[in-house]
Every structure is written in C-alpha cells, then in structure tokens.
Motif scaffolding. Sequence first.
Motif, mmCIF file in Angstrom:
data_model
loop_
_atom_site.group_PDB
_atom_site.id
_atom_site.type_symbol
_atom_site.label_atom_id
_atom_site.label_comp_id
_atom_site.label_asym_id
_atom_site.label_seq_id
_atom_site.Cartn_x
_atom_site.Cartn_y
_atom_site.Cartn_z
ATOM 1 N N LYS A 1 56.530 5.719 39.733
ATOM 2 C CA LYS A 1 57.962 5.840 40.051
ATOM 3 C C LYS A 1 58.257 5.282 41.440
ATOM 4 O O LYS A 1 59.273 4.633 41.660
ATOM 5 N N ALA A 2 57.354 5.537 42.369
ATOM 6 C CA ALA A 2 57.554 5.054 43.739
ATOM 7 C C ALA A 2 57.468 3.533 43.779
ATOM 8 O O ALA A 2 58.278 2.876 44.441
ATOM 9 N N ALA A 3 56.512 2.997 43.055
ATOM 10 C CA ALA A 3 56.298 1.550 43.065
ATOM 11 C C ALA A 3 57.491 0.823 42.469
ATOM 12 O O ALA A 3 57.880 -0.261 42.919
ATOM 13 N N GLU A 4 58.073 1.439 41.452
ATOM 14 C CA GLU A 4 59.198 0.826 40.756
ATOM 15 C C GLU A 4 60.378 0.547 41.672
ATOM 16 O O GLU A 4 61.178 -0.336 41.408
ATOM 17 N N LYS A 5 60.459 1.316 42.739
ATOM 18 C CA LYS A 5 61.598 1.159 43.649
ATOM 19 C C LYS A 5 61.522 -0.167 44.404
ATOM 20 O O LYS A 5 62.533 -0.653 44.894
ATOM 21 N N VAL A 6 60.334 -0.711 44.546
ATOM 22 C CA VAL A 6 60.234 -1.909 45.380
ATOM 23 C C VAL A 6 59.793 -3.160 44.632
ATOM 24 O O VAL A 6 59.977 -4.261 45.134
#
Lengths: 528, 246
Positions: B143-148
Amino acid sequence: MCPDHLDWTEKYRPQSLGDVVGNDAAVKALRQWAMTFGSGKRAVILHGSPGVGKTSAALALAGDMGWEYIEMNASDQRNKAIVQQIAGSAAKAGTFEGVAGRRLIVLDEADNLSGNQDRGGESAILNVIKTTDQPIILIANDLYALSKPLRDAALTIPFRAILSTSVARTLRRICAEEHIKCDPDALMKIAERTSDLRSAINDLQAAAQGKGEVTLADVATGERDVPETIFRVMDLIFRGKDMMEALKATYDLDMNPEDLIGWVDENLPREYKDDDLERGFEAASRADVYLGRVRRRMDYGMWRYAGFMQVCGVNRARRRRSGGYTKYSPPTYWKKLGWTKAARATRDSVAAKIGKACHASKKEARSSYMPMIQFLFEREDLAIRLSAELKLEEDEIAFLLGAKKASKKVGEIYKKSRELIVEEIEEDIDAFARFGKYGGPPAEGEPRKALIRAAGEEEEKPPAKKPEKLEAKPKRARRKARDGGEAAEPEPTAPEETPALQQLPEPPVETAITPEPDKKKQRTLFEF
Amino acid sequence: MFKAVINAEVFKDAIEAVSTLVDEAKFRLTKDGMSARAVDPANVAMVAFDVNAKAFDTFEATEGEIGIDLVRFMDILGMASKDDKLQLNLNEETRKLEIRTGGLAYTLSLLDPSSIRKEPKVPSLELPAKIVLNGTELRRAVKAAEKVSDHMALGVQDKTFYVEAEGDLDKVRLEIPESSLVSLKSTGNVRSLFSLDYLNDIVKSLGKAEQVSIDLGSDYPVKFTFGIAGGNGTVVYLLAPRIESE
C-alpha cells in the motif's frame, strides 16, 4: 475433447517455422527479426490475406525460439484499459524463468479493433510497442487499416497468397496422416478454388471426415464464396447491362448499403453526364431517403429498397454509353466532413447567436437569416454593429466575412465591435447613475459609487427587475452586488429613489457579461 | 460426484486467492480435496491453490474437473453471511453446481473445462532467500509503495528484508530486520523488481494470512506461500519479475 473432432487447421498447425507452407521470404525475415531481437524494432506487423499462415508463423516462431507467448485476438475485448493491463503487463515483465526469459505477445487481428468496444485500443497498443521489453507481433489483413504511427513503430512483413500446388501438397500430406485415400484431382480442385490454406484444409475436412476417402465428386459440390471487390461492383452498376447481376454482386460485397452509397455518390459524376447524371442522382437520393428511414426507425428492411435504388435505379438511369476507363475512388464524404468540422462548428455557433437574437431556430437562422447577415457584413459599419449586437467572436466574424480569422479586417471589426459593447454598457451605467442620489449627470468617478448603492438596492427586489440578459452570469453578479451593498451602505437608499430604479431597463449587474466593465466592478469592491 | 459443506467465509477467502488473478478457472477434484492452477492472461502471475478435504465439514468427491466462472461464483459467495454454511453439490447430469446457503439455492452453470486456458506447468525454482513474515506487514508495504510508483523491489541486504519503491519523484523504503521477521534465510544479497498491479491483487488475500513465506532471488520470480482455511490448504503465488529498463 475427442481428437477426431479437432479442427484439422489446429491439428496440423505448423510447430516450427520450417513447417510453414510458402512465404519463405517472410518466414526468413521473421526469423531474422527474432534472432536479433533487442536491436532494431521490437514489434513486427505480419500482414496478408486470411489463411496464408500469419498466425501459424507467429506461434511457430515462439516454439522455435523457446519463447512463451500470449495471444490477444478479436474474441478478446481490447479496449485501452485491457490492452494496458494484459499486453502492457506482459511487455514489461520477465517470465517465470526470470527477467531474461522472453515472452512473445501476439496481437492477432490488430486491424479489427472495434471502434466502440475497443475504444482507445490502438493507441494503447502503440504505447505498449514504444515501451516494450518483450517481442510483439501484430497480425493484420489490411496493413493500411492500422494507423501510420503504428506502422512506423514496427517492422512490416507481408505474407502473400500460397501457390495452389503448395496447397495441394499440404492437403496430400494431411490425407496421408489421416489415412485418407485421396484423388489427386480432387485435392487440386480444392486447392484451386482458393489461395487460402486454412479454407482449403477446412474444405478437405468437410469432404473427407468420416468417409476415409476423397473423390472429385465429394468436392465438386459447392463453390467457396469469393468476396467481390468494390471496383468490380462499381463497374457493374455504372456500365453493366444486367442490373440483377449488379445487385447480386453487391450481396457478395463486404459492405453495407450505407457505405456503398458513398461509393456510388462519389463515382457517379465521373461516369454519367448530363441527364444521365440527373437521373442517376435522382435514384441515389431516393436510396438515401430509405437509408435515412433505416436510421430513424431502425427498420433494416428498408435496406432492400435502398439497395434496389442505388444499384438498379442508378444502373437504369444511364441512356448513353461511353467507352474509356474511369478510375473509381473511395468516398471523400467523411474526409470532407473531417476537414470542415471546425468551420461547421463556427457556422452553428453563429446560427445559435442569430437565432437567439431573432427568436428563430438554429436551422431557420442558418437558412434564412445567415445569407442576409452575410450580405450586410459587406458594409463594415453594419458588420461592426451586428458583431456588437450578436457579441460575435473573431472566428465567427471571419466566417460571416468569408475571410481568415487572422486577417486584418476581421481583427478590426472585432476590436471595434468590442469597443462598441463597452461603450454601450458604460452608457447604461451612466444612465443608471443619473437616477442615483445626485439626480444630474454624474461627475467623474461618481458612477461607480452610484453603482454600488444601486447594487445594494438591487438585491432587495431582484426577481422583478431582472432582464433576461442577466441570466448570462447571474450568480457572480449577484454576489458582488451583495458584497458591495452591505459594505457600502447597510441601509438601503432613500425610498423615493426606488421607483425610478425599478423602471430602469437594464440594471448595472448586466455589466458582468463582458470582461471590461467587469474589471470596473472589481475595482469598486477594493474601495472598501 | 462432488458434495461438500463448508463455512462460507472460509471458502470465500480461499476462492478469492484464485479469483484475484483470473476470471475463470479449472478446479480439480479428488477424494482428498480440491485444487487449481491458473495463470493470468499476461502470463505474469501464477497461482497454485490446494484445499484439503479436512477444511470442509463434509467432503465427498470423485476424480473430476469443473470449470468455474469465478466472477459469478464470487458474486454468489458474497451473498452468504459470515457464519453461514455453504452446501455445494455438483449435478452431473446438467453440469451445474448447486450452491445452498442461508436458505438461498443457487444453480451455477459450469464452464466446459476444455474451454479454459490450459493449466500452467509450475516451474521449479531454486531461490536463494526465504523470508517468513506476517501477511499484514507485506500488505502495508504494498500500500505504501503504491503511493509513489507502479513497481516495487523486494530484496534482502545484510540480513534485512526490504521493500523499496521509486517513482519519478518520490521514493519509499521499508526495512524489516531479521529480529522482526518470523525467519530469514539467505545465502547473499538479493533483489528483484515487481509490478505493483499484480502485488496489489496478490496481497488482497495474502494480507489475511498469519504467516507468509517469500522465496526471493535476483531478477527472478518471487514465490509467496501461505496457508488458507485454517491451515488445511495452501496457496502459492508465483510472480514474474519486471524488467528494469534504463
């Protein structure tokens, strides 16, 4: 599934490029491309008529190179999102063997993207090709149905028709493997009917399966439908002696009456002269009426009559024959519509403005008023006043003048008309101000103050006094009026002023319509 | 023949592991349970799904294959409430699957198994690193990676498992030292890049697992293994790496 029921075309699909029948040059080029993949273009387009081995070659290539492959064809939906999701992912990912593994992406029937269902598919394919790390093969019947950028982005390899001797040889091989006794003449007969190996194998299977032998009698029945070319049909319509022959030819044509009439319309004037031409267009236009009804009522039965009129009617219209060669060309109607799109949009926006001013429909404005206004536009002073009255934009003025938008004359008329609009509005403001506190003509700068007060006033009884033009930007105007009113004078102006105000035809809020007076209003707000 | 009763929630979670990758799948039935192997349309992700008969309250089956439209199947399963029992019964004659839950009786038309894409051969991979961690941790990382970015690297560096995503502008990195992992075995530093489109689908069901084991190599596919149906089933995902283009 029982192997007996397997399509022979699938069963005998070549496993290796060496087994692909015919098209040696194409196969060689394809192999060359695969061997040197990484340098040069990352996609190829295989194109050629159906059944000559394009898909087979692509799949055989994957087999020969030890590449895994994915295939997307016309049975898959191929819109933008799906192409990105499937082909896009496949193009950027390594395989289960790691990043060095190769995956061949086969986009079959790439020229058959449906305009609606596969919306955005073609541009998505182009994007995938531009960024891919994996080899891509596009397969198409008609190379020119693909967009130019797509053609340029890929290497194109043509596949040609297969010789009937090669087809017959392949059929013989299949017969041997299926243990079918075959008559060489029968195989040759199948092979000669078509240059399409797939349909030949299908014909063989249809004739032979379950019987164990193929004789000439088995294949003598039934000819393959050969699609007509539009050029032959054109010739039959315009020059044929038998209208039924022409009509029948249209049935074998892969084109519906709506497309055919474009061809008739385009080429009729090239063939017919004088009264022949008149009668010809009479028939074609009748056909068009039927087509219109098909559209409007969704009654496709009318196609029949449209077909009769545009084929038989046009054919019968010719009384005089002339020899010579006529080059038939595809309809330019749609192209012309494309070119004139901007001009038509301008024409319609002018018509809308005229219609509004004259209380007429757009259509009426176009047919009755527009020619008149165009005539009036020949006089510059009238042109300026009309432009101001109708609040025309530059391109609209250019349209009415029949001049270019960038021309000096257009610019001048536009500028002067805008000045006129500003002037009129200022007059309105001044007139309005006169009814303000001071009665007499306003001194410099006064109109603004009066305006503010009036605006505050206006807020009290807006519905009664609002003229229709106010509708242009009512919200913005009202908000400003309220701000102004509240800030300047919480109390409304003296009661005796109110009746006069009510009689004013155009309250100042109307100024919000044009940008220049708008600025003025804005400044008044800053004064508080 | 196929007849089974199972908790609806358990079954739904199990099937979801397959339905995130493919729209239709072939399920193989044996007397010991059911299994499926499927690969997504782009050949980038693969799932191997096995559920033991023990996961079911009752389970009777003879050898066979059924093709299921997973979109419709999941729709129907969505109608069952959490604690409902699900009764599955294959009608051999009509080739339809009867599904009973909470008083509802569905009849689901099955697909001809031969019309479904061939089951992939699961490649045997020797991957140098094995990480075991809680599924929620991985889901958080994705989920965190998806933001960038749209892709994410998984790797092991000096006994630390890390997840890294780099977009055009921004970057995110999550490091989990060995002490916070269930276990970590690695014969060296490894790193592979993967598409977040796929990881995002995969963590949907993987995120619910207590323990997920990750087999990782350098520029090699990743293997996620985790248990479903209370330990009576396993799911293995295999995801092909993304090519790191210059």
